[in-house]
Motif scaffolding. Structure first.
Motif, PDB file in Angstrom:
ATOM      1  N   PRO A 131       0.821  -1.063  -0.039  1.00  0.00           N
ATOM      2  CA  PRO A 131      -0.032   0.038   0.014  1.00  0.00           C
ATOM      3  C   PRO A 131       0.764   1.359   0.032  1.00  0.00           C
ATOM      4  O   PRO A 131       1.766   1.403   0.807  1.00  0.00           O
ATOM      5  CB  PRO A 131      -0.977  -0.101   1.456  1.00  0.00           C
ATOM      6  CG  PRO A 131       0.073  -0.875   2.306  1.00  0.00           C
ATOM      7  CD  PRO A 131       0.938  -1.954   1.360  1.00  0.00           C
ATOM      8  N   LEU A 132       0.512   2.342  -0.727  1.00  0.00           N
ATOM      9  CA  LEU A 132       1.224   3.268  -1.004  1.00  0.00           C
ATOM     10  C   LEU A 132       0.287   4.462  -0.312  1.00  0.00           C
ATOM     11  O   LEU A 132      -0.866   4.653  -0.260  1.00  0.00           O
ATOM     12  CB  LEU A 132       1.531   3.884  -2.339  1.00  0.00           C
ATOM     13  CG  LEU A 132       2.805   3.519  -2.662  1.00  0.00           C
ATOM     14  CD1 LEU A 132       3.148   1.701  -2.638  1.00  0.00           C
ATOM     15  CD2 LEU A 132       3.124   3.897  -4.321  1.00  0.00           C
ATOM     16  N   LEU A 146      -3.110  -0.704   4.614  1.00  0.00           N
ATOM     17  CA  LEU A 146      -2.825  -2.238   4.850  1.00  0.00           C
ATOM     18  C   LEU A 146      -4.444  -2.824   4.621  1.00  0.00           C
ATOM     19  O   LEU A 146      -4.278  -4.050   4.393  1.00  0.00           O
ATOM     20  CB  LEU A 146      -2.166  -2.401   6.174  1.00  0.00           C
ATOM     21  CG  LEU A 146      -0.735  -2.043   6.189  1.00  0.00           C
ATOM     22  CD1 LEU A 146       0.027  -2.105   7.596  1.00  0.00           C
ATOM     23  CD2 LEU A 146      -0.121  -3.186   5.209  1.00  0.00           C
ATOM     24  N   THR A 147      -5.330  -2.393   5.135  1.00  0.00           N
ATOM     25  CA  THR A 147      -6.674  -2.846   5.347  1.00  0.00           C
ATOM     26  C   THR A 147      -7.176  -3.258   3.813  1.00  0.00           C
ATOM     27  O   THR A 147      -7.438  -4.345   3.355  1.00  0.00           O
ATOM     28  CB  THR A 147      -7.560  -1.901   5.811  1.00  0.00           C
ATOM     29  OG1 THR A 147      -7.384  -1.431   7.132  1.00  0.00           O
ATOM     30  CG2 THR A 147      -9.066  -2.496   5.609  1.00  0.00           C
ATOM     31  N   TRP A 171       2.663   5.014   8.302  1.00  0.00           N
ATOM     32  CA  TRP A 171       2.888   5.676   9.707  1.00  0.00           C
ATOM     33  C   TRP A 171       1.547   6.564  10.028  1.00  0.00           C
ATOM     34  O   TRP A 171       1.351   6.536  11.271  1.00  0.00           O
ATOM     35  CB  TRP A 171       4.207   6.479   9.822  1.00  0.00           C
ATOM     36  CG  TRP A 171       3.873   7.802   9.077  1.00  0.00           C
ATOM     37  CD1 TRP A 171       3.957   7.888   7.794  1.00  0.00           C
ATOM     38  CD2 TRP A 171       3.753   8.976   9.559  1.00  0.00           C
ATOM     39  NE1 TRP A 171       3.859   9.428   7.398  1.00  0.00           N
ATOM     40  CE2 TRP A 171       3.818  10.124   8.594  1.00  0.00           C
ATOM     41  CE3 TRP A 171       3.622   9.444  10.929  1.00  0.00           C
ATOM     42  CZ2 TRP A 171       3.616  11.414   8.844  1.00  0.00           C
ATOM     43  CZ3 TRP A 171       3.411  10.804  11.292  1.00  0.00           C
ATOM     44  CH2 TRP A 171       3.459  11.754  10.114  1.00  0.00           C
ATOM     45  N   TRP A 172       0.991   7.159   9.410  1.00  0.00           N
ATOM     46  CA  TRP A 172      -0.342   8.016   9.469  1.00  0.00           C
ATOM     47  C   TRP A 172      -1.495   7.277   9.904  1.00  0.00           C
ATOM     48  O   TRP A 172      -2.283   7.894  10.291  1.00  0.00           O
ATOM     49  CB  TRP A 172      -0.535   8.809   8.383  1.00  0.00           C
ATOM     50  CG  TRP A 172      -0.666   8.170   7.073  1.00  0.00           C
ATOM     51  CD1 TRP A 172       0.006   7.622   6.192  1.00  0.00           C
ATOM     52  CD2 TRP A 172      -2.046   7.784   6.571  1.00  0.00           C
ATOM     53  NE1 TRP A 172      -0.724   6.671   5.477  1.00  0.00           N
ATOM     54  CE2 TRP A 172      -1.634   6.650   5.576  1.00  0.00           C
ATOM     55  CE3 TRP A 172      -3.487   7.789   7.277  1.00  0.00           C
ATOM     56  CZ2 TRP A 172      -2.821   6.401   4.921  1.00  0.00           C
ATOM     57  CZ3 TRP A 172      -4.397   7.174   6.492  1.00  0.00           C
ATOM     58  CH2 TRP A 172      -4.152   6.528   5.392  1.00  0.00           C
ATOM     59  N   ASP A 173      -1.656   6.189   9.487  1.00  0.00           N
ATOM     60  CA  ASP A 173      -2.797   5.431   9.754  1.00  0.00           C
ATOM     61  C   ASP A 173      -3.094   4.721  11.204  1.00  0.00           C
ATOM     62  O   ASP A 173      -2.205   3.756  11.315  1.00  0.00           O
ATOM     63  CB  ASP A 173      -2.822   4.391   8.754  1.00  0.00           C
ATOM     64  CG  ASP A 173      -4.129   3.514   8.523  1.00  0.00           C
ATOM     65  OD1 ASP A 173      -5.170   3.809   9.287  1.00  0.00           O
ATOM     66  OD2 ASP A 173      -4.357   2.437   7.731  1.00  0.00           O
ATOM     67  N   GLU A 221       8.989   1.923  17.134  1.00  0.00           N
ATOM     68  CA  GLU A 221       7.714   1.702  17.230  1.00  0.00           C
ATOM     69  C   GLU A 221       6.910   0.661  16.173  1.00  0.00           C
ATOM     70  O   GLU A 221       6.404  -0.253  16.516  1.00  0.00           O
ATOM     71  CB  GLU A 221       6.646   2.707  17.506  1.00  0.00           C
ATOM     72  CG  GLU A 221       5.262   2.691  17.544  1.00  0.00           C
ATOM     73  CD  GLU A 221       4.191   3.800  17.432  1.00  0.00           C
ATOM     74  OE1 GLU A 221       3.013   3.646  17.530  1.00  0.00           O
ATOM     75  OE2 GLU A 221       4.834   5.010  17.204  1.00  0.00           O
ATOM     76  N   TRP A 222       7.359   1.106  14.922  1.00  0.00           N
ATOM     77  CA  TRP A 222       6.807   0.205  13.777  1.00  0.00           C
ATOM     78  C   TRP A 222       7.470  -0.924  13.792  1.00  0.00           C
ATOM     79  O   TRP A 222       7.033  -2.088  13.776  1.00  0.00           O
ATOM     80  CB  TRP A 222       7.030   0.884  12.343  1.00  0.00           C
ATOM     81  CG  TRP A 222       5.987   2.070  12.576  1.00  0.00           C
ATOM     82  CD1 TRP A 222       6.064   3.485  12.638  1.00  0.00           C
ATOM     83  CD2 TRP A 222       4.576   2.025  12.412  1.00  0.00           C
ATOM     84  NE1 TRP A 222       5.145   4.003  12.810  1.00  0.00           N
ATOM     85  CE2 TRP A 222       4.138   3.162  12.521  1.00  0.00           C
ATOM     86  CE3 TRP A 222       3.621   0.856  11.972  1.00  0.00           C
ATOM     87  CZ2 TRP A 222       2.635   3.530  12.330  1.00  0.00           C
ATOM     88  CZ3 TRP A 222       2.329   1.141  11.806  1.00  0.00           C
ATOM     89  CH2 TRP A 222       1.733   2.331  11.910  1.00  0.00           C
TER      90      TRP A 222
END
Length: 266
Positions: A131-132, A146-147, A171-173, A221-222
């Protein structure tokens, strides 16, 4: 692509000198040097090719364009197998000219995966939908979360189709951590990539990925999210950045390795 200013032999030499044992490759420089030649070069240097990028661009409506895309992706699978990697990263494609139908475009991606998944499996290769960020939805990738990526991937066996988790794009999601857990539970995290978010973005936005540690993303975190989901594979750094490309490539690679160590839980 982080150091695309280096030739393939220069890249391999720099990785070897810096103790970098894994490398993700892009098709364009591989083609420039030769697929078989690149495979021998990295193999002789003891490097592991983690992924090949990119396949995809499945959203065309015209039958001839769709057939050409499938043929190109079969070649990409063949190249991945030759290079010794089990993962082909997919950038799915944007809206065709004149279309505003995101849902139909995503369905054409599913149609292509139904053809390519079994072909990839025959060659020992997995497809990893990336996903972009939504700013690329119109021209590069109608899969923005990602969903959405998992909704497509889960129509197929996990050993055929999974996802790429790239910090720059997710990162924003707020939903991304839960989707990473979902992907991990299904064995569908096929690769994990890092790039930082820095602003202002450059004109055209494509080459605005920041060096690790320069931007807004908490890499640890990720990393924690993907590791909690069971991911134990390689972590790639993928930076499209004109300023980095204008510098000495070996210097950039050394800096990137240092930033990786500083910003990750190792």
């Amino acid at each position: 692509m982080t150091v695309k200013q280096l030739s393939m032999p220069e890249l391999v030499d720099a990785c070897r000198d810096l103790g970098v044992g894994n490398v993700g490759l892009w098709r364009e420089p591989v083609h420039a040097y030769g697929v078989e030649e690149t495979a021998k070069l990295v193999r002789d240097a003891g490097l592991t090719v983690t992924t090949l990028c990119r396949g995809g661009f499945f959203t065309a409506i015209d039958p001839e364009e769709r057939a050409a895309a499938l043929a190109d992706n079969r070649r990409a699978v063949d190249e991945a197998a030759t290079l010794g990697t089990d993962t082909l990263v997919l950038v799915s494609g944007g809206l065709p000219a004149g279309s505003k139908d995101l849902r139909a475009a995503r369905e054409r991606i599913a149609d292509a995966l139904a053809v390519l998944g079994p072909y990839a499996e025959e060659h020992g290769v997995r497809l990893a939908i990336e996903p972009l960020h939504p700013m690329y939805a119109s021209d590069r990738c109608v899969v923005s979360t990602l969903t959405q990526a998992l909704d497509l991937a889960e129509r197929f066996p996990a050993h055929q189709v999974g996802v790429t988790v790239d910090t720059y794009h997710v990162w924003w999601d707020d939903n991304a951590p839960a989707q990473i857990a979902r992907a991990g539970a299904g064995g569908r995290i096929h690769t994990f990539q890092l790039a930082d978010w820095t602003t202002p973005l450059p004109e055209g936005v494509l080459n605005g990925r920041g060096q690790i540690g320069d931007g807004a993303i908490d890499m640890r975190e990720w990393q924690g999210h993907v590791e909690a989901a069971g991911y134990t594979g390689a972590i790639e750094v993928e930076l499209f950045n004109d300023e980095l490309w204008a510098r000495d490539g070996r210097e950039v690679l050394a800096e990137t390795a240092q930033r990786f160590v500083q910003n990750m839980n190792l």
